[in-house]
Design an enzyme around this catalytic site. Sequence first.
Site, PDB file in Angstrom:
ATOM      1  N   LYS A  56     102.311  46.610  57.048  1.00 40.57           N
ATOM      2  CA  LYS A  56     102.486  45.159  56.989  1.00 40.57           C
ATOM      3  C   LYS A  56     102.900  44.632  58.361  1.00 40.57           C
ATOM      4  CE  LYS A  56     104.142  44.902  52.185  1.00 40.57           C
ATOM      5  NZ  LYS A  56     103.083  44.046  51.653  1.00 40.57           N
ATOM      6  N   ARG A  76     100.548  49.235  42.056  1.00 42.96           N
ATOM      7  CA  ARG A  76      99.658  49.542  40.932  1.00 42.96           C
ATOM      8  C   ARG A  76      99.454  51.047  40.791  1.00 42.96           C
ATOM      9  NH1 ARG A  76      95.086  45.894  43.629  1.00 42.96           N
ATOM     10  NH2 ARG A  76      96.986  44.922  44.378  1.00 42.96           N
TER      11      ARG A  76
HETATM   12  N1  BES Z   1     104.908  44.328  47.289  1.00 41.04           N
HETATM   13  C1  BES Z   1     103.681  43.733  47.678  1.00 41.04           C
HETATM   14  C2  BES Z   1     103.463  42.355  47.045  1.00 41.04           C
HETATM   15  C3  BES Z   1     104.420  41.275  47.486  1.00 41.04           C
HETATM   16  C4  BES Z   1     104.086  40.444  48.524  1.00 41.04           C
HETATM   17  C5  BES Z   1     105.586  41.062  46.807  1.00 41.04           C
HETATM   18  C6  BES Z   1     104.951  39.436  48.898  1.00 41.04           C
HETATM   19  C7  BES Z   1     106.447  40.057  47.184  1.00 41.04           C
HETATM   20  C8  BES Z   1     106.129  39.237  48.233  1.00 41.04           C
HETATM   21  C9  BES Z   1     102.514  44.621  47.273  1.00 41.04           C
HETATM   22  O1  BES Z   1     102.768  45.978  47.294  1.00 41.04           O
HETATM   23  C10 BES Z   1     101.427  44.382  48.261  1.00 41.04           C
HETATM   24  O2  BES Z   1     101.617  44.716  49.387  1.00 41.04           O
HETATM   25  N2  BES Z   1     100.340  43.787  47.802  1.00 41.04           N
HETATM   26  C11 BES Z   1      99.252  43.477  48.643  1.00 41.04           C
HETATM   27  C12 BES Z   1      97.992  43.890  47.925  1.00 41.04           C
HETATM   28  C13 BES Z   1      96.781  43.873  48.797  1.00 41.04           C
HETATM   29  C14 BES Z   1      96.848  44.971  49.811  1.00 41.04           C
HETATM   30  C15 BES Z   1      95.569  44.032  47.912  1.00 41.04           C
HETATM   31  C16 BES Z   1      99.270  41.980  48.902  1.00 41.04           C
HETATM   32  O3  BES Z   1      99.618  41.215  47.994  1.00 41.04           O
HETATM   33  O4  BES Z   1      98.981  41.586  50.023  1.00 41.04           O
HETATM   34 MN    MN Z   2     102.447  46.863  49.186  1.00 43.03          MN
END
Ligand code: BES
Ligand code: MN
Length: 499
Positions: free
Chosen positions: A276, A350
């Site tokens: 990230k 997931r």
């Molecule tokens: N934990 C994150 C989702 C999240 C984002 C929670 C912001 C709270 C605040 C999750 O693991 C994630 O990174 N999801 C990605 C999925 C994508 C790679 C398909 C996302 O939402 O960007």
């Molecule tokens: Mn994630």
Amino acid sequence: MRITFTEPELPKAGALAIGILEDRKFLAGGGAADRRSRGALSRAMSASRFTGKPGQMLEIMVPMGLGMDRVVLYGLGKPGDIDATGIENAGGAVVGQLLLSGLRQVTFAAEVVEGAGLGVAEIAARLAFGAQLAGYRFDKYFTKQKPEQKPSLRQVVVTAKGATAAKAAYRPLEKVAEGVAFARDLVSEPGNTLHPAEFADRLRGLEALGVTVELYGEKQLAAMGFGALLGVGHGSVRESHLVVMEWKGPGAPEAGKPLCLVGKGVTFDTGGISIKPAGGMEDMKWDMAGAAAVAGTMKALAGRKASAHVVGLVGLVENMPSGSAQRPGDVVTSLSGQTIEVINTDAEGRLVLADVLWYAQDRFKPSAMVDLATLTGAIIVSLGHEHAGLFASDDPLADRLLGAGKAVAEPLWRMPLGAAYDKQIESPIADMKNIGGRDGGSITAAQFLQRFTKGVPWAHLDIAGMAWSSKAKPTVPKGATAFGVRLLDRLVRDHYEAK
Ligand code: BES
Ligand code: MN
Ligand code: ZN
């Protein structure tokens, strides 16, 4: 916060909180206090814009003729509109106002409200519940707070005719508040202290309440076949865990199938190799809020001895990049036997839930499963911070959840599922891939989860927008909200308890 209930009497110190109906109408006790102050309270109202609408508050310092240091008038609105949430908010707002005021004590004068749906015991209990929820702080890491930065308020007294009944009405709510605080503590804790083993350790504490707690480490999980969950934790030096918490309350049906609650417990989500961006990454310490909500609910249920059979399961992992981390393109074999192409290591929640959901249905044959997860940023794009996303394979279960959410002011909004979305996660090399592209990102994540539910009535709550709050609300201070604890407790109370 210490909370006590007594028969009506005016306090001699601290603050007295008095409810006012719309159009500046006093209830009986408030009217008496106004007369003793020779009308100072009603003059204060008419000298301001306070009319008694819900959410309004008015502070009167050293009111003449009365012994206490302060009177706080709070609006109750119209009698016919008074509900539990409104009363909790009033209790919470008054405590929020007085927490750092220098006063040590507040006394709420709970009274019968003609025409309201709630009796006086319930009003007293809800004031106390709101006050308790609002008094939550996570301040263990401050070493240099000045005295004026520290909360002064310690004691809440609720006076009501029939204090014993009020106290009895509060008892289960107190346990729910303890569950909420437990979850908020877990969510607030930074990733360096709350790693999977520490999280599991804290869950062990629930054994004292009669919860059966089982802990599985990496060796056992590998032998059991948790390939999807373990892949996420592979890059971390912290060991991954599965924790199973079982509560079978007194009078719970012996033969019946349990309700399973499943939580995403990523104690820190860097994204892994699909790392990230740095900005805001610290938020990912609360990527375990789903697991915390499940834990808090178990604490509440066991605390109030709910006559239900509920199993909480949490997958605890840390998602880190390293030489041993899983790579984009890797294929993992999940506990279900289905293979997954890991296109993006940041879609890790997931993967964790896939194995835990499968395990839950396979072992417990539940009547229903509900999972909670901070699963996608996309749900925040869809619903902001006002609703959690609800996805469900079963309409009655969805309706129960929507109803529970409404009742406790933890609102849900139902989102769609369908075969066309499911197609988006087909993989050219494995049974599925772990992302479905940008479009409908929360929905394809839910489709992915559904593939691991084997037809059991299932609902998924995407709480990414609700787990942490940057704005204080009356009963939810800034920070960890514990969203889901009150909702799930209510779901159990309304639908899964032997009455
Ligand atoms: N934990 C994150 C989702 C999240 C984002 C929670 C912001 C709270 C605040 C999750 O693991 C994630 O990174 N999801 C990605 C999925 C994508 C790679 C398909 C996302 O939402 O960007
Ligand atoms: Mn994630
Ligand atoms: Zn995550």
